[in-house]
Design a protein around this motif. Structure first.
Motif, short mmCIF file in Angstrom:
data_model
loop_
_atom_site.label_atom_id
_atom_site.label_comp_id
_atom_site.label_asym_id
_atom_site.label_seq_id
_atom_site.Cartn_x
_atom_site.Cartn_y
_atom_site.Cartn_z
N LEU A 43 0.82 -1.21 0.00
CA LEU A 43 0.00 0.00 0.00
C LEU A 43 0.86 1.26 0.00
CD1 LEU A 43 -2.95 -0.86 2.41
CD2 LEU A 43 -3.05 -0.46 -0.04
N SER A 44 1.92 1.27 0.77
CA SER A 44 2.78 2.45 0.81
C SER A 44 3.52 2.63 -0.52
CB SER A 44 3.77 2.38 1.98
OG SER A 44 4.67 1.32 1.78
N ALA A 45 3.91 1.52 -1.16
CA ALA A 45 4.57 1.63 -2.46
C ALA A 45 3.60 2.17 -3.51
CB ALA A 45 5.10 0.26 -2.90
N HIS A 46 2.37 1.70 -3.49
CA HIS A 46 1.36 2.20 -4.43
C HIS A 46 1.08 3.68 -4.18
CE1 HIS A 46 0.33 -1.42 -6.60
NE2 HIS A 46 0.20 -2.09 -5.47
N ALA A 47 1.00 4.06 -2.91
CA ALA A 47 0.74 5.47 -2.58
C ALA A 47 1.89 6.35 -3.05
CB ALA A 47 0.52 5.63 -1.08
N ALA A 48 3.13 5.90 -2.86
CA ALA A 48 4.28 6.68 -3.30
C ALA A 48 4.30 6.81 -4.82
CB ALA A 48 5.57 6.03 -2.80
N ARG A 49 4.00 5.71 -5.52
CA ARG A 49 3.98 5.75 -6.98
C ARG A 49 2.87 6.68 -7.48
NH1 ARG A 49 4.07 0.05 -9.08
NH2 ARG A 49 1.89 0.13 -8.56
N ARG A 50 1.72 6.64 -6.81
CA ARG A 50 0.62 7.52 -7.20
C ARG A 50 0.98 8.98 -6.97
NH1 ARG A 50 -3.06 5.42 -4.15
NH2 ARG A 50 -2.84 6.90 -2.46
N GLU A 51 1.60 9.28 -5.83
CA GLU A 51 2.02 10.65 -5.54
C GLU A 51 3.04 11.15 -6.57
OE1 GLU A 51 0.98 12.92 -3.30
OE2 GLU A 51 -0.61 11.51 -2.83
N ALA A 52 3.99 10.28 -6.93
CA ALA A 52 5.00 10.66 -7.92
C ALA A 52 4.34 10.92 -9.28
CB ALA A 52 6.05 9.57 -8.05
N TYR A 53 3.37 10.10 -9.65
CA TYR A 53 2.67 10.28 -10.91
C TYR A 53 1.88 11.59 -10.92
CZ TYR A 53 -0.70 9.59 -14.65
OH TYR A 53 -1.48 9.76 -15.76
N LEU A 54 1.17 11.87 -9.83
CA LEU A 54 0.41 13.11 -9.75
C LEU A 54 1.32 14.33 -9.78
CD1 LEU A 54 -2.36 12.15 -7.14
CD2 LEU A 54 -2.60 12.45 -9.61
N LYS A 55 2.46 14.24 -9.10
CA LYS A 55 3.42 15.35 -9.10
C LYS A 55 4.00 15.57 -10.50
CE LYS A 55 7.52 17.06 -6.70
NZ LYS A 55 7.74 18.00 -7.74
N SER A 56 4.31 14.48 -11.20
CA SER A 56 4.86 14.63 -12.55
C SER A 56 3.81 15.23 -13.49
CB SER A 56 5.35 13.29 -13.09
OG SER A 56 4.27 12.42 -13.35
N ARG A 57 2.54 14.85 -13.34
CA ARG A 57 1.48 15.45 -14.15
C ARG A 57 1.35 16.94 -13.86
NH1 ARG A 57 -4.12 12.60 -13.78
NH2 ARG A 57 -4.64 14.55 -14.81
N GLU A 58 1.42 17.31 -12.59
CA GLU A 58 1.32 18.71 -12.21
C GLU A 58 2.51 19.51 -12.75
OE1 GLU A 58 -1.10 21.47 -10.89
OE2 GLU A 58 -1.56 19.36 -10.73
#
Length: 120
Positions: free
Chosen positions: A37-52
């Motif tokens: 869960l923490s790995a998925h959350a980190a990957r999701r945060e990185a993806y959202l940050k890269s989109r932003e």
């Protein structure tokens, strides 16, 4: 009494026995679930940050196409005269009054020189 009713025992404590043999299995599954869960959350945060960041970069590029050199986080652009952008140096061979001539003055001088050469 009806025959399908089971009577309660005198004590229910024998029913509250916890099988500690399941403990290591449950703990390892929970630890792996949390790490996943923490790995998925980190990957999701990185993806959202890269989109932003990509949106911000595209916005800056669009603004730079309209006004080159524009940076939204910096101070507003101030127009500068070309003469004031490059101050004269003392090592220049031309005197100071010749360097400060405007384009119109140079044009008038050139036309006067042509006119003086043309007269018979």
């Amino acid at each position: 009494m009806p025959p399908d009713i089971h009577p309660l025992p005198d004590s229910v404590t024998p029913y509250f026995v916890y099988p500690f043999t399941l403990e290591p299995h449950v703990l390892t599954l929970e630890a792996s679930r949390r790490s996943t869960l923490s790995a998925h959350a980190a990957r999701r945060e990185a993806y959202l940050k890269s989109r932003e960041d990509e949106k911000e970069r595209r916005k800056r590029e669009a603004l730079r196409r309209i006004a080159p050199g524009f940076e939204p986080s910096s101070t507003p652009l101030v127009p500068m005269k070309r003469d004031s952008a490059h101050p004269p140096t003392e090592s220049s061979s031309e005197p100071m009054h010749l360097q400060s001539k405007s384009v119109m003055d140079e044009l008038v001088d050139q036309l006067a020189a042509l006119d003086s050469n043309f007269k018979p």
